[in-house]
Enzyme design. Structure first.
Site, PDB file in Angstrom:
ATOM      1  CD  GLN A  29      -9.836  -5.620   3.223  1.00  0.00           C
ATOM      2  OE1 GLN A  29     -10.279  -6.432   2.418  1.00  0.00           O
ATOM      3  NE2 GLN A  29     -10.576  -5.118   4.199  1.00  0.00           N
ATOM      4  CG  ASP A  31      -4.863 -12.853   3.729  1.00  0.00           C
ATOM      5  OD1 ASP A  31      -5.545 -11.880   3.398  1.00  0.00           O
ATOM      6  OD2 ASP A  31      -5.315 -14.004   3.820  1.00  0.00           O
ATOM      7  NE  ARG A  59     -18.729 -10.029  12.539  1.00  0.00           N
ATOM      8  CZ  ARG A  59     -17.949  -9.993  11.463  1.00  0.00           C
ATOM      9  NH1 ARG A  59     -16.706  -9.538  11.562  1.00  0.00           N
ATOM     10  NH2 ARG A  59     -18.383 -10.430  10.299  1.00  0.00           N
ATOM     11  CG  ASP A  61     -14.221 -10.678   9.191  1.00  0.00           C
ATOM     12  OD1 ASP A  61     -15.365 -11.112   8.976  1.00  0.00           O
ATOM     13  OD2 ASP A  61     -13.551 -10.072   8.342  1.00  0.00           O
ATOM     14  CD  GLU A 103     -17.891 -13.448   8.650  1.00  0.00           C
ATOM     15  OE1 GLU A 103     -18.658 -12.831   7.895  1.00  0.00           O
ATOM     16  OE2 GLU A 103     -16.662 -13.394   8.553  1.00  0.00           O
ATOM     17  CG  HIS A 169     -20.447  -5.788   8.713  1.00  0.00           C
ATOM     18  ND1 HIS A 169     -20.500  -6.808   9.619  1.00  0.00           N
ATOM     19  CD2 HIS A 169     -19.213  -5.827   8.155  1.00  0.00           C
ATOM     20  CE1 HIS A 169     -19.345  -7.446   9.624  1.00  0.00           C
ATOM     21  NE2 HIS A 169     -18.541  -6.881   8.756  1.00  0.00           N
ATOM     22  CG  ASP A 170     -19.820  -8.901   5.500  1.00  0.00           C
ATOM     23  OD1 ASP A 170     -19.272  -7.787   5.418  1.00  0.00           O
ATOM     24  OD2 ASP A 170     -19.332  -9.856   6.139  1.00  0.00           O
TER      25      ASP A 170
END
Length: 414
Positions: A29, A31, A59, A61, A103, A169-170
């Site tokens: 992933q 950045d 949302r 993240d 978030e 979901h975390d």
């Protein structure tokens, strides 16, 4: 590093490009350099694409990492808060009533940087401070730290709102608690190392964390619907879905939605879904699914529908100012909301033992002598001293409207 114990570095060398790249999360992933105006323009294009398809909002993240400066020479990232306003301006230019739910697990003193002093940045933010202290209260029946967290996060622009949640979901992140507090929550809800993650959290869903105990589940969701802000409910929690701890890390609580007793819980016709549906034990899709719970008037799903319907009838929670009711019982939380000449009052007993509490509503209005139970028939009339006496069962809760059900006649204009 976001995932200590799993993630070894934030920099990885790519043998094809012969370059190092930065990744705040996993090495697959990388950045994006959000400082780059071309990257920002591409983000806006993606937002516009989904808005055109009918999406109502996003949302966002890991907001601090999205807006933080990056690079090999950056020792302490600097947040680019103006980026948040640019995202919001574009979003509301396209669709006026669309929104962003952020978030951002940050300390209360920096919350306003994400909302914006004028409410011109994020529309909503998840309230991690309240969430973590709520689980400490559920584990210990000590409401003191939760009350402090509510008061620390009370400040917000009039046009912004907190998102109140239980699980997402975390993992359940407990990083803002003290070591002693965190250990108390671990012992109560995730005593096995297999239940824990990254040294700071619990990777279980709510129902198995609470041992599937219906009274405690109702208490937790009643709190979610009555704490200051807007409730955010995660898929499957309306059924009391469980988890699959055989799956790695966070995947254990990301299993398919359990719609019915059909193969794969009715979630997909594929022979092999990305993650397997829970098929063993009391939380398997054959025992726990939406189709059967819809037919059961006493199911968790039907209880949730009723509580949502009642929550919509008490706009004071979302719009009003709150005040903690003074009680002599630390295991009981009392909150009163006042809005447009109307008030509602909520009581929650975090302890397993029943208790009797005596309290004053804190209002001088003559209507304060009557509390109407919105979820049952446990109405209360104040005694000669203006105090109410209420008996709460273990993990009990009460939703009261102050002064009777003719509140609409008393509601003032804005």
């Amino acid at each position: 590093m976001v995932f200590p114990g799993v993630q070894k570095s934030t920099w990885t060398y790519d043998s094809v490009a012969k370059e190092w790249y930065f990744h705040r999360f996993y090495d697959f992933q990388p950045d994006l350099n959000t400082e780059n105006p071309e990257v920002q323009a591409e983000i806006l294009k993606i937002m516009g694409f989904w808005i055109q398809l009918g999406v109502c909002g996003f949302r966002m993240d890991a907001v601090p990492f999205v807006i933080g400066t990056k690079g090999p020479d950056v020792k302490k990232p600097r947040e680019q808060y103006n980026m948040l306003r640019e995202f919001r301006e574009f979003l509301q230019w396209r669709v006026g009533d669309s929104m962003i739910l952020a978030e951002a697990n940050v300390l209360p003193q920096t919350d306003m940087q994400y909302f914006g002093d004028d409410g011109d940045r994020m529309h909503m933010m998840f309230n991690f401070q309240v969430n973590q202290n709520l689980f400490y209260a559920l584990a210990t029946a000590d409401t003191g730290p939760l009350i402090k967290a509510m008061q620390k996060t009370e400040k917000r622009p009039a046009s912004a709102q907190w998102g109140i949640f239980l699980r997402n979901h975390d993992e359940l992140d407990l990083g803002r608690l003290t070591d002693k507090q965190r250990q108390s929550v671990f012992e109560a809800f995730g005593p096995n190392k297999h239940d824990q993650l990254y040294g700071r959290g619990i990777r279980r869903r709510l129902a198995p964390m609470l041992g599937g105990e219906r009274r405690r589940l109702e208490l937790a969701y009643s709190l979610m619907f009555t704490l200051p802000g807007t409730p955010v409910l995660r898929y499957g929690d309306e059924l009391g879905m469980g988890d699959d701890l055989s799956l790695l890390e966070r995947e254990c609580s990301r299993t398919p939605m359990q719609w019915s007793t059909e193969p794969h819980g009715g979630f997909t016709k594929s022979e092999k879904p990305v993650l397997p549906v829970i098929s063993d034990g009391p939380y398997s899709f054959e025992h726990l699914n939406a189709a059967e719970q819809r037919r059961d008037p006493n199911s968790m799903l039907n209880w949730m529908e009723r509580i949502i319907r009642m929550r919509k009838e008490v706009p004071e929670v979302g719009w009003g100012d709150f005040e903690v009711v003074k009680l002599n019982t630390p295991s009981v939380l009392g909150i009163r909301y006042d809005w447009r000449n109307n008030s509602v009052l909520f009581l929650h007993n975090f302890a397993a033992e029943p208790c009797e509490i005596e309290f004053a509503s804190g209002l001088k209005d003559e209507r304060a002598g009557l509390l109407i139970d919105l979820l049952g028939t446990d109405h209360s009339k104040a005694n000669e001293d203006g105090k109410h006496c209420v008996c709460l069962e273990g993990y009990g809760y009460r939703w009261y409207r102050v002064g009777g059900l003719d509140y609409l006649l008393n509601r003032t204009e804005f």
